[in-house]
Design a protein around this motif. Sequence first.
Motif, PDB file in Angstrom:
ATOM      1  N   VAL A   1      54.098  48.539  55.448  1.00 49.28           N
ATOM      2  CA  VAL A   1      55.245  47.952  56.145  1.00 49.28           C
ATOM      3  C   VAL A   1      54.788  47.101  57.327  1.00 49.28           C
ATOM      4  CG1 VAL A   1      57.360  48.485  57.423  1.00 49.28           C
ATOM      5  CG2 VAL A   1      56.775  49.792  55.385  1.00 49.28           C
ATOM      6  N   GLU A   2      53.768  47.543  58.041  1.00 46.45           N
ATOM      7  CA  GLU A   2      53.273  46.765  59.184  1.00 46.45           C
ATOM      8  C   GLU A   2      52.757  45.407  58.735  1.00 46.45           C
ATOM      9  OE1 GLU A   2      50.583  48.757  61.845  1.00 46.45           O
ATOM     10  OE2 GLU A   2      51.808  50.570  61.834  1.00 46.45           O
ATOM     11  N   ARG A   3      52.035  45.378  57.643  1.00 44.16           N
ATOM     12  CA  ARG A   3      51.521  44.096  57.142  1.00 44.16           C
ATOM     13  C   ARG A   3      52.671  43.194  56.729  1.00 44.16           C
ATOM     14  NH1 ARG A   3      47.327  42.652  52.251  1.00 44.16           N
ATOM     15  NH2 ARG A   3      47.212  40.444  52.752  1.00 44.16           N
ATOM     16  N   LEU A   4      53.673  43.768  56.051  1.00 43.60           N
ATOM     17  CA  LEU A   4      54.826  42.969  55.635  1.00 43.60           C
ATOM     18  C   LEU A   4      55.571  42.426  56.846  1.00 43.60           C
ATOM     19  CD1 LEU A   4      56.147  45.088  52.639  1.00 43.60           C
ATOM     20  CD2 LEU A   4      54.864  42.940  52.549  1.00 43.60           C
ATOM     21  N   GLN A   5      55.718  43.237  57.882  1.00 45.03           N
ATOM     22  CA  GLN A   5      56.363  42.754  59.107  1.00 45.03           C
ATOM     23  C   GLN A   5      55.549  41.634  59.730  1.00 45.03           C
ATOM     24  OE1 GLN A   5      56.798  46.367  61.389  1.00 45.03           O
ATOM     25  NE2 GLN A   5      58.858  46.754  60.584  1.00 45.03           N
ATOM     26  N   GLY A   6      54.228  41.784  59.726  1.00 43.86           N
ATOM     27  CA  GLY A   6      53.346  40.741  60.246  1.00 43.86           C
ATOM     28  C   GLY A   6      53.464  39.437  59.475  1.00 43.86           C
ATOM     29  N   LEU A   7      53.839  39.550  58.210  1.00 48.69           N
ATOM     30  CA  LEU A   7      54.031  38.362  57.376  1.00 48.69           C
ATOM     31  C   LEU A   7      55.483  37.862  57.428  1.00 48.69           C
ATOM     32  CD1 LEU A   7      51.838  39.392  54.327  1.00 48.69           C
ATOM     33  CD2 LEU A   7      51.390  37.519  55.929  1.00 48.69           C
ATOM     34  N   GLY A   8      56.268  38.425  58.323  1.00 49.56           N
ATOM     35  CA  GLY A   8      57.623  37.933  58.540  1.00 49.56           C
ATOM     36  C   GLY A   8      58.629  38.305  57.480  1.00 49.56           C
ATOM     37  N   VAL A   9      58.415  39.420  56.792  1.00 47.07           N
ATOM     38  CA  VAL A   9      59.378  39.865  55.783  1.00 47.07           C
ATOM     39  C   VAL A   9      60.632  40.379  56.487  1.00 47.07           C
ATOM     40  CG1 VAL A   9      59.808  41.612  53.997  1.00 47.07           C
ATOM     41  CG2 VAL A   9      57.649  40.361  54.037  1.00 47.07           C
ATOM     42  N   ALA A  10      61.786  39.876  56.064  1.00 45.79           N
ATOM     43  CA  ALA A  10      63.058  40.244  56.693  1.00 45.79           C
ATOM     44  C   ALA A  10      63.544  41.616  56.246  1.00 45.79           C
ATOM     45  CB  ALA A  10      64.119  39.189  56.382  1.00 45.79           C
ATOM     46  N   ARG A  11      63.356  41.945  54.964  1.00 44.73           N
ATOM     47  CA  ARG A  11      63.821  43.226  54.422  1.00 44.73           C
ATOM     48  C   ARG A  11      62.853  43.692  53.337  1.00 44.73           C
ATOM     49  NH1 ARG A  11      67.811  41.968  57.147  1.00 44.73           N
ATOM     50  NH2 ARG A  11      69.937  42.691  57.075  1.00 44.73           N
ATOM     51  N   VAL A  12      62.725  45.015  53.239  1.00 43.32           N
ATOM     52  CA  VAL A  12      61.971  45.637  52.144  1.00 43.32           C
ATOM     53  C   VAL A  12      62.942  46.567  51.437  1.00 43.32           C
ATOM     54  CG1 VAL A  12      60.038  47.112  51.496  1.00 43.32           C
ATOM     55  CG2 VAL A  12      59.797  45.536  53.431  1.00 43.32           C
ATOM     56  N   LEU A  13      63.140  46.330  50.146  1.00 43.74           N
ATOM     57  CA  LEU A  13      64.024  47.160  49.338  1.00 43.74           C
ATOM     58  C   LEU A  13      63.195  47.892  48.291  1.00 43.74           C
ATOM     59  CD1 LEU A  13      66.918  44.612  48.682  1.00 43.74           C
ATOM     60  CD2 LEU A  13      66.817  46.378  50.445  1.00 43.74           C
ATOM     61  N   GLY A  14      63.477  49.164  48.107  1.00 39.90           N
ATOM     62  CA  GLY A  14      62.778  49.947  47.096  1.00 39.90           C
ATOM     63  C   GLY A  14      63.371  49.718  45.719  1.00 39.90           C
ATOM     64  N   LYS A  15      62.502  49.774  44.722  1.00 43.53           N
ATOM     65  CA  LYS A  15      62.952  49.678  43.333  1.00 43.53           C
ATOM     66  C   LYS A  15      62.973  51.078  42.750  1.00 43.53           C
ATOM     67  CE  LYS A  15      61.715  46.223  40.640  1.00 43.53           C
ATOM     68  NZ  LYS A  15      60.854  45.295  39.914  1.00 43.53           N
ATOM     69  N   PRO A  16      63.898  51.389  41.909  1.00 46.19           N
ATOM     70  CA  PRO A  16      64.921  50.473  41.392  1.00 46.19           C
ATOM     71  C   PRO A  16      65.939  50.122  42.475  1.00 46.19           C
ATOM     72  CG  PRO A  16      65.331  52.690  40.595  1.00 46.19           C
ATOM     73  CD  PRO A  16      64.032  52.735  41.356  1.00 46.19           C
ATOM     74  N   VAL A  17      66.429  48.900  42.403  1.00 47.98           N
ATOM     75  CA  VAL A  17      67.367  48.404  43.394  1.00 47.98           C
ATOM     76  C   VAL A  17      68.680  48.037  42.700  1.00 47.98           C
ATOM     77  CG1 VAL A  17      66.552  46.011  43.208  1.00 47.98           C
ATOM     78  CG2 VAL A  17      67.667  46.766  45.299  1.00 47.98           C
ATOM     79  N   ARG A  18      69.768  48.361  43.352  1.00 45.34           N
ATOM     80  CA  ARG A  18      71.063  47.918  42.835  1.00 45.34           C
ATOM     81  C   ARG A  18      71.215  46.443  43.168  1.00 45.34           C
ATOM     82  NH1 ARG A  18      73.477  52.227  45.885  1.00 45.34           N
ATOM     83  NH2 ARG A  18      73.297  54.121  44.682  1.00 45.34           N
ATOM     84  N   ILE A  19      71.781  45.693  42.254  1.00 44.03           N
ATOM     85  CA  ILE A  19      71.960  44.264  42.494  1.00 44.03           C
ATOM     86  C   ILE A  19      72.854  44.042  43.703  1.00 44.03           C
ATOM     87  CG2 ILE A  19      72.857  42.111  41.532  1.00 44.03           C
ATOM     88  CD1 ILE A  19      71.804  43.107  38.823  1.00 44.03           C
ATOM     89  N   SER A  20      73.869  44.878  43.879  1.00 39.67           N
ATOM     90  CA  SER A  20      74.742  44.734  45.048  1.00 39.67           C
ATOM     91  C   SER A  20      73.954  44.929  46.339  1.00 39.67           C
ATOM     92  CB  SER A  20      75.908  45.715  44.973  1.00 39.67           C
ATOM     93  OG  SER A  20      75.435  47.055  44.966  1.00 39.67           O
ATOM     94  N   GLU A  21      73.002  45.862  46.335  1.00 43.88           N
ATOM     95  CA  GLU A  21      72.160  46.103  47.510  1.00 43.88           C
ATOM     96  C   GLU A  21      71.293  44.879  47.812  1.00 43.88           C
ATOM     97  OE1 GLU A  21      68.801  49.358  48.984  1.00 43.88           O
ATOM     98  OE2 GLU A  21      69.472  49.379  46.902  1.00 43.88           O
ATOM     99  N   LEU A  22      70.727  44.285  46.766  1.00 49.78           N
ATOM    100  CA  LEU A  22      69.912  43.086  46.933  1.00 49.78           C
ATOM    101  C   LEU A  22      70.755  41.935  47.475  1.00 49.78           C
ATOM    102  CD1 LEU A  22      67.330  41.401  46.603  1.00 49.78           C
ATOM    103  CD2 LEU A  22      68.048  40.968  44.239  1.00 49.78           C
TER     104      LEU A  22
END
Length: 124
Positions: A88-109
């Motif tokens: 998560v720290e690396r993703l934040q460093g790369l400017g990721v706005a959101r991280v969603l776990g899979k499986p993901v509901r399309i409505s959630e995405l």
Amino acid sequence: MLIEPQFVLRRTMVMVARDLGMVDFHEASSVGRARAMLAADAFDGMVLDLQEGPQALELLSDLRQGRFAAPRDARVVVLAGGGNPVDVERLQGLGVARVLGKPVRISELLDAIVGVQEEGAPAS
């Protein structure tokens, strides 16, 4: 842009988003295909599945370094799953706005995409 290797999931996301008039995704089935698309066209944002591991993170890093036609600060939502640990720290460093776990509901995405778009909108 939606980068999702699973055909059925990718097509479902694209069709639901278009039917609801929320997002008009350009889709790529792999990081390699996405690279070619990103080199040629600018996209406002990206949904990136981390299934391809290091290649997906390298694509995100290249985006942030301005190596594509898309703006380096394009909003990114990441899909993570399959039991792979997420840095998560690396993703934040790369400017990721959101991280969603899979499986993901399309409505959630779609809710996440709308939220990210609203956060990125200029203040009035």
